[in-house]
Write an enzyme that holds these catalytic residues in place. Structure first.
Site, PDB file in Angstrom:
ATOM      1  N   ASN A 151       0.799  -1.218   0.000  1.00 51.85           N
ATOM      2  CA  ASN A 151       0.000   0.000   0.000  1.00 51.85           C
ATOM      3  C   ASN A 151       0.835   1.273   0.000  1.00 51.85           C
ATOM      4  O   ASN A 151       0.360   2.325  -0.399  1.00 51.85           O
ATOM      5  CB  ASN A 151      -0.970   0.010   1.185  1.00 51.85           C
ATOM      6  CG  ASN A 151      -0.313  -0.395   2.475  1.00 51.85           C
ATOM      7  OD1 ASN A 151       0.253  -1.484   2.583  1.00 51.85           O
ATOM      8  ND2 ASN A 151      -0.360   0.465   3.472  1.00 51.85           N
ATOM      9  N   HIS A 201     -13.495  -0.174  -0.611  1.00 54.56           N
ATOM     10  CA  HIS A 201     -13.196   1.259  -0.792  1.00 54.56           C
ATOM     11  C   HIS A 201     -11.864   1.514  -1.490  1.00 54.56           C
ATOM     12  O   HIS A 201     -11.532   2.662  -1.800  1.00 54.56           O
ATOM     13  CB  HIS A 201     -13.304   2.028   0.530  1.00 54.56           C
ATOM     14  CG  HIS A 201     -12.173   1.862   1.494  1.00 54.56           C
ATOM     15  ND1 HIS A 201     -11.179   2.801   1.611  1.00 54.56           N
ATOM     16  CD2 HIS A 201     -11.882   0.900   2.381  1.00 54.56           C
ATOM     17  CE1 HIS A 201     -10.323   2.418   2.556  1.00 54.56           C
ATOM     18  NE2 HIS A 201     -10.734   1.257   3.035  1.00 54.56           N
ATOM     19  N   CYS A 323      -2.616   5.374   8.106  1.00 53.48           N
ATOM     20  CA  CYS A 323      -2.749   4.828   9.451  1.00 53.48           C
ATOM     21  C   CYS A 323      -1.602   5.272  10.339  1.00 53.48           C
ATOM     22  O   CYS A 323      -1.738   5.370  11.539  1.00 53.48           O
ATOM     23  CB  CYS A 323      -2.785   3.309   9.405  1.00 53.48           C
ATOM     24  SG  CYS A 323      -3.638   2.681   7.978  1.00 53.48           S
TER      25      CYS A 323
HETATM   26  C1  LIG Z   1      -6.477  -0.371   3.199  1.00 50.66           C
HETATM   27  C2  LIG Z   1      -5.728  -1.615   3.461  1.00 50.66           C
HETATM   28  C3  LIG Z   1      -6.147  -2.525   4.446  1.00 50.66           C
HETATM   29  C4  LIG Z   1      -7.295  -2.232   5.358  1.00 50.66           C
HETATM   30  O1  LIG Z   1      -8.521  -2.268   4.691  1.00 50.66           O
HETATM   31  P1  LIG Z   1      -9.803  -1.598   5.395  1.00 50.66           P
HETATM   32  O2  LIG Z   1     -10.944  -1.982   4.532  1.00 50.66           O
HETATM   33  O3  LIG Z   1      -9.560  -0.121   5.399  1.00 50.66           O
HETATM   34  O4  LIG Z   1      -9.901  -2.180   6.762  1.00 50.66           O
HETATM   35  C5  LIG Z   1      -5.427  -3.692   4.599  1.00 50.66           C
HETATM   36  N1  LIG Z   1      -4.380  -3.975   3.821  1.00 50.66           N
HETATM   37  C6  LIG Z   1      -3.947  -3.139   2.855  1.00 50.66           C
HETATM   38  C7  LIG Z   1      -2.788  -3.516   2.018  1.00 50.66           C
HETATM   39  C8  LIG Z   1      -4.605  -1.929   2.650  1.00 50.66           C
HETATM   40  O5  LIG Z   1      -4.171  -1.103   1.704  1.00 50.66           O
END
Ligand SMILES: *Cc1c(COP(=O)(O)O)cnc(C)c1O
Length: 394
Positions: A151, A201, A323
Site C-alpha cells: 500500500n 473502498h 494509518c
Molecule cells: C487499506 C488496506 C487494508 C485495510 O482495509 P480496510 O478496509 O480499510 O480495513 C489492509 N491492507 C492493505 C494492504 C490496505 O491497503
C-alpha cells in the site's frame, strides 16, 4: 487545479456503485434472513453479489465471506490459520516486513500467544525473494502470509511463485490483496492462494465492506459470534447495500483493468519528472509496482510539511500510510527497504486515479519541485547537508 492523488488511501465511489446500493437502502431494505418476499429479494441480491465477486477473482462463490473490510478479513484469515495450526501442533508463521498493520499487529498478538513469526526481508527493491521464503518454511509452519501489492510503495510480490511453493509444501497461503483486487488481474486458483483479503473502498466501492476468500474446505474461526449469517462464519445482519455496491464496483474495475494497466505510462512520466529533483529517490522497484503508485524520498525535508503545502496547491497526497501519519515513527515499509529515519521522514506517496491526465502529472511535478525547494530553503538539515557538515545519503 484540484488533483486527488491518494487512491491507495481510499477511492471515490463509482456513480454506478452508488446507484446500485440505493434500492437496498430504500425500497428493498429487507433483512436477508426474513422469509417474506422483501427479505428474499435482499437475499437474492446478496447471493448474486457473491457470485459476481467470486467471478472477478476466479473463485468458488462458496468461498466468499463478506466482512467489514480488509482489516477484518486479514484478522480472520490469520487467526483461522493459527487456530488450525495450533490443533496440529504447528506454531510457526512466515510473513514479511512490509505487511499492512492489520497483518503485522495480528502477528504480534499471535506471538504473545506462543506462535513464532519469521518476517522475511524485502531488500532494497521491496520485493520478497521466493527462494528465501522456501528456505524459511519448516515442518511446523502453519501459514504463509504475503501481501499481493504494498500500500505504500506499490511493489507487487511474486504471488504465483509463492503460491506454487506453498502448494507443493502443503502450507496454507494467505495474501492481503487489498491493493491488488480491482487493480491487477487475479485468479485465486492459478495463484495458488488459500485465503485472500479485499476491501471495497480501494476499488471505488463503499467503505466498511470487503471480503475474505477462503478456498473450499479451509476452516475459518469467527471473529464475531451471533447469528448464522455467512454460513456461520461471520455473524451479523449482512450489509446488503454495501455488498451490492462492492460487487458492481469490482466488476467495473475488472472490466477496466487494461485501461488501468496503461496508467503505468503516466506513473513513469511522474517518476521521471520527480527524479530530476536533486537528492531524491524512488522507493520500491521501478517495474514490479502498481500502475498507479509513485513513492519518493526527498532528502532534507519533512513529509508532513510537504503534504500541507501540496494541499494548498490543490494536490491530495500522502506520506507513509494514512494509518501511521500523525505518529512520529517513520514508515516501517521505508525502513524495511533500507531508508534511514531522516530520509524516510521526507517521503511522498502519490497514487493516481484512472482519470489522471498528462497535464495533471506535469502540474504535480512542477508543484513538488517548487515545494521541495521552498522547504529546503528554510531547513537547517538541508543547510548542514549543502555546507558539507553532514553527508548526503541520496
Ligand atoms: C487499506 C488496506 C487494508 C485495510 O482495509 P480496510 O478496509 O480499510 O480495513 C489492509 N491492507 C492493505 C494492504 C490496505 O491497503
Amino acid at each position: 487545479m484540484q488533483i486527488y492523488a491518494d487512491n491507495a488511501a481510499t477511492t471515490r465511489m463509482s456513480p454506478e456503485a452508488v446507484a446500485a446500493m440505493l434500492p437496498y437502502l430504500e425500497e428493498n431494505f429487507g433483512n436477508p434472513s426474513s422469509l417474506y418476499a422483501a427479505g428474499q429479494r435482499a437475499r437474492e441480491a446478496l447471493e448474486a453479489a457473491r457470485e459476481k465477486v467470486a467471478r472477478c477473482i476466479g473463485a468458488d462463490p462458496r468461498g466468499i465471506v463478506f466482512t467489514s473490510g480488509g482489516s477484518e478479513a486479514d484478522n480472520q484469515a490469520l487467526l483461522s490459520a493459527a487456530a488450525l495450526g495450533q490443533k496440529a501442533g504447528k506454531r510457526h508463521i512466515v510473513s514479511d516486513a512490509i505487511e499492512h498493520h492489520a497483518v503485522l499487529h495480528t502477528l504480534k498478538k499471535l506471538e504473545k500467544d506462543g506462535f513464532e513469526v519469521t518476517l522475511l526481508p524485502v531488500h532494497e527493491n521491496g520485493v520478497v525473494r521466493p527462494a528465501e521464503l522456501e528456505a524459511a518454511l519448516r515442518d511446523d509452519t502453519c501459514l504463509v502470509s504475503i501481501m499481493y501489492a504494498n500500500n505504500e510503495i506499490g511493489t507487487i510480490q511474486p504471488i504465483r511463485e509463492i503460491g506454487g511453493i506453498c502448494r507443493r509444501r502443503g502450507v496454507p497461503f494467505h495474501t492481503d490483496a487489498v491493493q491488488a483486487v480491482g487493480h491487477l488481474p487475479i485468479d485465486v486458483r492459478a495463484d495458488g492462494v488459500t485465503m485472500l483479503s479485499a476491501s471495497a473502498h480501494k476499488f471505488h466501492g463503499p467503505k466498511g465492506v470487503g471480503f475474505l476468500y477462503a478456498a473450499p474446505g479451509t476452516p475459518l474461526v469467527n471473529l464475531i459470534e451471533g447469528g448464522a449469517q455467512e454460513r456461520g462464519k461471520r455473524a451479523g445482519t449482512e450489509n446488503v447495500p454495501g455488498v451490492v455496491a462492492m460487487s458492481v464496483a469490482l466488476e467495473q474495475a475488472v472490466g477496466r483493468l487494461p485501461a488501468h494497466a496503461a496508467l503505468a505510462a503516466l506513473r513513469d512520466r511522474l517518476i521521471a519528472g520527480l527524479a530530476e529533483i536533486p537528492h531524491a529517490a524512488l522507493n520500491g522497484d521501478a517495474e514490479k509496482r502498481l500502475p498507479s503508485n509513485v513513492n519518493f524520498c526527498f532528502e532534507g525535508i519533512e513529509g508532513e510539511s510537504l503534504l500541507l503545502m501540496l494541499d494548498d496547491l490543490g494536490i491530495c497526497a500522502s506520506s507513509g500510510s494514512a494509518c501511521t501519519s500523525g505518529s512520529l515513527d517513520p514508515s516501517h515499509v521505508l525502513l524495511a527497504i533500507g531508508r534511514v529515519h531522516d530520509v524516510a521522514h521526507g517521503s511522498l506517496r502519490l497514487t493516481l486515479g484512472d482519470d489522471a491526465t498528462e497535464q495533471q502529472v506535469d502540474y504535480i511535478v512542477q508543484a513538488v519541485r517548487q515545494v521541495v525547494a521552498q522547504l529546503r530553503s528554510f531547513s537547517p538539515v538541508w543547510r548542514d547537508l549543502t555546507a558539507g557538515k553532514t553527508p548526503f545519503i541520496l
